[in-house]
Design a protein around this motif. Structure first.
Motif, PDB file in Angstrom:
ATOM      1  N   THR A  88       9.386  -0.711  -2.246  1.00  0.00           N
ATOM      2  CA  THR A  88       8.238  -1.314  -1.572  1.00  0.00           C
ATOM      3  C   THR A  88       7.096  -0.313  -1.537  1.00  0.00           C
ATOM      4  OG1 THR A  88       9.715  -2.639  -0.198  1.00  0.00           O
ATOM      5  CG2 THR A  88       7.437  -2.383   0.560  1.00  0.00           C
ATOM      6  N   ALA A 120       3.242  -5.576  -6.624  1.00  0.00           N
ATOM      7  CA  ALA A 120       2.214  -5.548  -5.592  1.00  0.00           C
ATOM      8  C   ALA A 120       1.369  -4.285  -5.673  1.00  0.00           C
ATOM      9  CB  ALA A 120       2.863  -5.649  -4.207  1.00  0.00           C
ATOM     10  N   ARG A 155      -1.083  -1.818  -3.578  1.00  0.00           N
ATOM     11  CA  ARG A 155      -1.654  -1.334  -2.313  1.00  0.00           C
ATOM     12  C   ARG A 155      -2.515  -0.106  -2.550  1.00  0.00           C
ATOM     13  NH1 ARG A 155       2.033  -0.632   2.743  1.00  0.00           N
ATOM     14  NH2 ARG A 155      -0.050  -0.598   3.653  1.00  0.00           N
ATOM     15  N   VAL A 203      -6.943  -2.154  -3.610  1.00  0.00           N
ATOM     16  CA  VAL A 203      -7.477  -3.233  -2.782  1.00  0.00           C
ATOM     17  C   VAL A 203      -8.241  -2.615  -1.617  1.00  0.00           C
ATOM     18  CG1 VAL A 203      -5.743  -4.942  -3.393  1.00  0.00           C
ATOM     19  CG2 VAL A 203      -5.281  -3.357  -1.520  1.00  0.00           C
ATOM     20  N   GLU A 250      -8.501  -3.455   1.620  1.00  0.00           N
ATOM     21  CA  GLU A 250      -7.764  -3.331   2.878  1.00  0.00           C
ATOM     22  C   GLU A 250      -6.325  -2.916   2.595  1.00  0.00           C
ATOM     23  OE1 GLU A 250      -9.271  -3.538   5.723  1.00  0.00           O
ATOM     24  OE2 GLU A 250     -11.177  -4.080   4.780  1.00  0.00           O
ATOM     25  N   ARG A 251      -6.170  -1.782   1.919  1.00  0.00           N
ATOM     26  CA  ARG A 251      -4.822  -1.421   1.487  1.00  0.00           C
ATOM     27  C   ARG A 251      -3.906  -1.004   2.629  1.00  0.00           C
ATOM     28  NH1 ARG A 251      -8.280   2.453  -0.831  1.00  0.00           N
ATOM     29  NH2 ARG A 251      -8.041   4.592  -0.075  1.00  0.00           N
ATOM     30  N   ARG A 252      -4.455  -0.720   3.789  1.00  0.00           N
ATOM     31  CA  ARG A 252      -3.593  -0.388   4.929  1.00  0.00           C
ATOM     32  C   ARG A 252      -2.873  -1.623   5.466  1.00  0.00           C
ATOM     33  NH1 ARG A 252      -3.849   4.538   6.989  1.00  0.00           N
ATOM     34  NH2 ARG A 252      -5.518   5.941   6.292  1.00  0.00           N
ATOM     35  N   THR A 253      -3.469  -2.786   5.277  1.00  0.00           N
ATOM     36  CA  THR A 253      -2.907  -3.990   5.881  1.00  0.00           C
ATOM     37  C   THR A 253      -2.578  -5.090   4.881  1.00  0.00           C
ATOM     38  OG1 THR A 253      -5.156  -4.821   6.265  1.00  0.00           O
ATOM     39  CG2 THR A 253      -4.103  -3.594   8.065  1.00  0.00           C
ATOM     40  N   SER A 254      -2.921  -4.905   3.614  1.00  0.00           N
ATOM     41  CA  SER A 254      -2.698  -5.985   2.656  1.00  0.00           C
ATOM     42  C   SER A 254      -2.387  -5.435   1.271  1.00  0.00           C
ATOM     43  CB  SER A 254      -3.933  -6.902   2.590  1.00  0.00           C
ATOM     44  OG  SER A 254      -5.059  -6.163   2.139  1.00  0.00           O
ATOM     45  N   ALA A 255      -2.003  -6.338   0.386  1.00  0.00           N
ATOM     46  CA  ALA A 255      -1.693  -5.972  -0.997  1.00  0.00           C
ATOM     47  C   ALA A 255      -2.137  -7.115  -1.905  1.00  0.00           C
ATOM     48  CB  ALA A 255      -0.196  -5.714  -1.167  1.00  0.00           C
ATOM     49  N   ALA A 256      -2.351  -6.788  -3.168  1.00  0.00           N
ATOM     50  CA  ALA A 256      -2.688  -7.806  -4.164  1.00  0.00           C
ATOM     51  C   ALA A 256      -1.473  -8.085  -5.032  1.00  0.00           C
ATOM     52  CB  ALA A 256      -3.852  -7.330  -5.028  1.00  0.00           C
ATOM     53  N   GLU A 257      -1.217  -9.357  -5.299  1.00  0.00           N
ATOM     54  CA  GLU A 257      -0.113  -9.720  -6.187  1.00  0.00           C
ATOM     55  C   GLU A 257      -0.574  -9.590  -7.634  1.00  0.00           C
ATOM     56  OE1 GLU A 257       2.603 -13.598  -7.400  1.00  0.00           O
ATOM     57  OE2 GLU A 257       1.956 -13.371  -5.306  1.00  0.00           O
TER      58      GLU A 257
END
Length: 505
Positions: A281, A295, A297, A300, A302-309
């Motif tokens: 992960t 994914a 992180r 992106v 907002e890499r602290r709170t989200s990820a791009a698929e």
């Protein structure tokens, strides 16, 4: 030659034969260059230099038809050529050919202790590789950025994956360097590229100093080419040069701490980030796996709170077998480089879906009666074979060839629990057999004594006798092929043909 001093009286950079040679339109005229080796890359170097008015002497001890044809073209363009016996003399007694040289451009296969290169270094004559020359042959304005890729294994897969992702993003991209197309040809192409993905061997990296890639990666480090570099430390140091002067992202393998250390040690452009790829992960500033999703992180907002698929494992699957772990790792590394170059997630996914895997790299030859036959003839060293074996359980392993001094103890120890049977061939099969006797004494082993290329029929028949439904028969030799075959490709072709004959296809 000059006295080594700049016109101001300050000490001149010993790596610079003439000030200002930083782009293709600089003043190359009259520069006296010895091109060492006239293979594909050497020919491209000599051609580019002659076109810009340099005085070129080509040196090569070979006499092949391909070399003769290249030499004929260079001679017409005005080069002085020392080939065959003359070339060998120029190498062993280099004083005459270096007498008035300003620069030596070497092909990647020439070792630093080659008499001609050693003499040039002793005389203070700069020695460049063709990659260094290519970097300095870029246009002065808006040159295509480079994405540089190295590693003991996986380079070609990653560089071609990156090019596919960039193309899916609408960019004119090239895969060049050690992958086949000389980097000089890509740099000097009449239709400029937007981005160039460059595969670099440790040989090529040894000679480069000026390259400043947009993003770079060392995929992994394992003992290889130690006869050329002299030690594992020197080999790793050469690989680490891929990160020098990187501008945006140094990508490393979170599962291979040696690559992270190379990033730590690298001198990079201010603001460059370290970005890891992982089969786990991903944390912040990583790309990795969340269940079956690739994914991001790292790239992106907002890499602290989200990820791009970026895609899923299904986008990498070909046939019924899931993608091997090292294939997934390569895809993640490629994705990180493509993202650093601005490719959107949808382009990464499209690049994965349409990617055509190179021959002899985890290639499914056939599937019959629950047994899958896999050609990974490109696994020419223990590290590559280890990655391949880790993908399958249980497995009938076909191995052997020229180990070139490599140690197979760790490979065999790690694979012992997943082996149904082993078929050995080639010059150094006894070394693998001895390791199997120590670490997998209950696993049946069949040794093929014949070193004739027709021995592959016996290899396949023996593997079929071991295999049961649900097994994978895997050609992952952990060794070079030249004891029996012209190349690893010929070895893989012989295996595939023998499998098809065995199955009656």
């Amino acid at each position: 030659m000059s006295d080594g001093l700049a016109p101001t009286g300050e000490q001149r950079d010993p790596y610079e034969p003439r000030p200002g040679l930083t782009h293709r339109d600089a003043d190359w005229s009259g520069l006296r260059v010895v091109v060492a080796g006239l293979g594909v890359s050497g020919f491209a170097a000599a051609d580019a230099l002659l076109e810009r008015g340099a005085v070129v002497t080509g040196v090569d001890s070979g006499t092949s038809q391909a070399l003769t044809e290249r030499a004929r073209i260079l001679e017409i363009l005005g080069a002085r050529l020392l080939l065959g016996p003359q070339g060998q003399q120029a190498i062993s007694e280099p004083e005459a050919s270096l007498a008035d040289a300003d620069l030596v451009v070497t092909s990647p296969g020439w070792r630093p202790d080659n008499p001609l290169l050693a003499a040039a270094a002793q005389r203070g004559i700069p020695v460049w590789g063709e990659v260094e020359l290519a970097w300095r042959m870029r246009p002065a304005h808006n040159p295509a950025p480079w994405l540089t890729i190295t590693g003991t294994n996986g380079k070609t897969t990653v560089v071609t994956m990156v090019a596919g992702m960039l193309a899916a993003a609408g960019l004119r991209a090239a895969a060049a360097g050690n992958v086949g197309t000389p980097i000089l040809e890509a740099v000097l192409h009449p239709q400029p590229f937007d981005v160039i993905a460059v595969e670099l061997s440790s040989f090529q990296l040894h000679w480069q100093r000026s390259v400043s890639p947009l993003a770079s990666v060392c995929l992994n480090i394992a003992p290889d080419h130690l006869d050329w570099h002299g030690s594992l430390a020197e080999y790793a140091r050469a690989k680490g040069r891929v990160y020098a002067n990187t501008q945006v992202a140094c990508v490393y393998n979170e599962q291979d701490p040696a690559t992270e250390q190379l990033v730590v040690d690298a001198e990079v452009v201010e603001g460059c980030r370290a970005v890891a790829f992982t089969l786990g992960t991903p944390a912040i500033s990583m790309v990795g796996l969340v269940e079956d999703v690739l994914a991001d992180r790292a790239f992106v907002q907002e890499r602290r709170t989200s990820a791009a698929e970026l895609g899923t494992l299904a986008d990498l699957q070909r046939g019924d077998l899931p993608p091997a772990p090292h294939v997934v790792a390569n895809a993640l590394a490629a994705a990180a480089l493509a993202r650093a170059a601005g490719a959107p997630p949808v382009a990464v996914r499209q690049g994965l879906r349409t990617y055509v895997f190179e021959p002899h790299r985890i290639a499914l030859v056939a599937a019959r009666a629950g047994v899958s036959w896999i050609d990974d003839s490109k696994a020419t060293n223990p590290h590559a074979a280890q990655a391949s074996l880790a993908a399958y359980d249980p497995v009938v392993w076909i191995a052997g060839g020229q180990l070139k001094g490599a140690d197979v103890e760790e490979l065999v120890r790690g694979a012992a629990g997943r082996l149904r049977g082993v078929v050995l061939l080639g010059a150094d099969r006894a070394q693998i057999a001895q390791a199997l006797a120590r670490h997998a004494p209950d696993v049946p082993v069949h040794e093929v004594a014949s070193t004739d290329t027709g021995a592959m029929e016996e290899v396949v028949a023996a593997a079929a006798s071991f295999a049961e439904a649900g097994d994978v028969v895997l050609l992952a030799p952990a060794a070079a092929s030249l004891d029996m075959f012209p190349s690893y490709g010929a070895r893989g072709d012989a295996f595939a043909a023998a499998v098809r004959r065995h199955l009656g296809e």
